[in-house]
Design an enzyme around this catalytic site. Structure first.
Site, PDB file in Angstrom:
ATOM      1  CG  HIS A 198      22.500  22.290  25.685  1.00 29.60           C
ATOM      2  ND1 HIS A 198      21.584  21.278  25.472  1.00 29.60           N
ATOM      3  CD2 HIS A 198      23.712  21.771  25.358  1.00 29.60           C
ATOM      4  CE1 HIS A 198      22.211  20.188  25.048  1.00 29.60           C
ATOM      5  NE2 HIS A 198      23.512  20.464  24.965  1.00 29.60           N
ATOM      6  CG  ASP A 243      27.416  20.832  22.648  1.00 30.07           C
ATOM      7  OD1 ASP A 243      26.460  20.535  23.392  1.00 30.07           O
ATOM      8  OD2 ASP A 243      27.642  20.259  21.555  1.00 30.07           O
ATOM      9  CG  HIS A 297      22.242  20.531  20.640  1.00 29.96           C
ATOM     10  ND1 HIS A 297      23.238  21.473  20.657  1.00 29.96           N
ATOM     11  CD2 HIS A 297      22.664  19.543  21.481  1.00 29.96           C
ATOM     12  CE1 HIS A 297      24.215  21.088  21.453  1.00 29.96           C
ATOM     13  NE2 HIS A 297      23.886  19.913  21.986  1.00 29.96           N
ATOM     14  NE  ARG A 344      29.455  16.918  22.813  1.00 29.92           N
ATOM     15  CZ  ARG A 344      29.010  17.720  23.777  1.00 29.92           C
ATOM     16  NH1 ARG A 344      27.720  17.851  23.986  1.00 29.92           N
ATOM     17  NH2 ARG A 344      29.864  18.400  24.519  1.00 29.92           N
TER      18      ARG A 344
HETATM   19  C1  SIN Z   1      24.306  16.713  23.371  1.00 34.09           C
HETATM   20  O1  SIN Z   1      23.740  17.616  23.968  1.00 34.09           O
HETATM   21  O2  SIN Z   1      25.404  16.863  22.852  1.00 34.09           O
HETATM   22  C2  SIN Z   1      23.616  15.369  23.237  1.00 34.09           C
HETATM   23  C3  SIN Z   1      22.779  15.309  22.028  1.00 34.09           C
HETATM   24  C4  SIN Z   1      22.103  13.980  21.859  1.00 34.09           C
HETATM   25  O3  SIN Z   1      22.431  13.024  22.562  1.00 34.09           O
HETATM   26  O4  SIN Z   1      21.237  13.871  20.999  1.00 34.09           O
END
Ligand code: SIN
Length: 296
Positions: A116, A118, A272, A287
């Site tokens: 996905h 973000d 990602h 994050r």
């Molecule tokens: C996310 O999708 O922002 C999480 C990425 C992660 O925890 O590696």
């Protein structure tokens, strides 16, 4: 039968002109490790400009051995734009602009465990996110990124022409709405299914990056269930193909986290995927997400 040649993939072009930081390429398709920057410090404008250039060149950049307080992570992120407060996931009480991505040893699901981008369902989706590793398992919990410029550029001219002008519907509904799974089982997301998460946003399927001018595919997994004026059933085969195209192995890199690592990715041209393969172990990340602009 006409047999089309497979895509020729060359290492991505990048700038050599860095004076404040060292930029070491990480994989052929995307990613670089940045050395020489202590992100907890108030970095000068020239260093920030070089970090920004490295992000544009390499799409995801990694910093090792960082020691960030929440305030310092927020201050670093603000050098790249205003900050995004997640509309579906509650941030830390004291720092609402920081999402704690936490998986406890007995949690089943993880946050971000599918390909996905973000919050692409926002009318102005993020420029990027900055993820800081506070606690990681000895093995497992890697994150993968993919290069959606390459995904677009390696399509045939006929396919690119067919996709040109198509509009995707983006929505939080399947992840955060009533159709989502039972979040309350896990610590990864601190919010219940949200009845208001059913809005839809339209974005072009082929997006032009506002800073590089390059075109990329802009699909986002469960956030993109269909094309405008089409049903989900009608859209599914083409969306599946496009997601496969975006996440082909030669277009990806995979990061094995150590405590103190920071990853900064460009959310406008990458997808990602956080692997969920460390059951019985804890993983805790912070994050921070930087606002972007309306895709065109
Ligand atoms: C996310 O999708 O922002 C999480 C990425 C992660 O925890 O590696």
């Amino acid at each position: 039968m006409t047999v089309l040649a497979g895509p020729k993939i060359s290492p991505q072009a990048h700038s050599e002109n860095f004076e404040r930081i060292r930029v070491k390429r990480y994989s052929a398709s995307l990613g670089a490790i940045i050395e020489g920057a202590d992100l907890s410090q108030d970095l000068d404008d020239a260093t920030i400009a070089e970090i920004r250039q490295a992000l544009l060149d390499h799409l995801v950049i990694f910093f090792r051995g960082q020691d960030f307080s929440p305030e310092q992570q927020l201050a670093f992120a603000r050098r790249f734009g205003t900050l995004n407060q997640h509309d579906q996931v509650k941030g830390l009480d004291a720092y609402p602009d920081i999402i704690e991505v936490r998986k406890e040893p007995d949690d089943e699901r993880n946050f971000g465990g599918a390909w996905h981008g973000d919050v692409t369902y926002l009318s102005e989706p993020p420029l990027g996110s900055i993820l800081y590793a506070l606690e990681v398992p000895e093995v497992g919990g890697d994150t993968l990124w993919s290069n959606c410029y390459l995904a677009f550029e390696t399509l045939s001219s006929g396919m690119r022409a067919m996709l040109d002008g198509m509009t995707m519907i983006h929505t939080p509904a399947k992840i955060y709405g009533a159709l989502s799974q039972d979040w309350s089982k896990d610590s990864s997301v601190k919010s219940a299914p949200n009845a208001t998460a059913h809005y839809e946003t339209e974005h072009p399927l082929i997006r032009t990056h506002p800073e590089t001018g390059r075109k990329c595919l802009y699909v986002s997994g469960a956030f993109t269930p269909r094309f405008k004026d089409m049903t989900e059933e009608e859209s599914a085969p083409l969306i599946d193909f496009l997601m496969d195209q975006c996440t082909r192995e030669p277009f990806t890199c995979r990061w094995r986290w150590e405590k103190g690592d920071v990853a900064f990715w460009d959310n406008r041209c990458t997808l990602h995927y956080a692997l969920n393969d460390y059951s019985g172990h804890r993983r805790v990340m912070h994050r921070v997400t930087v606002n972007g602009d309306r895709p065109f």
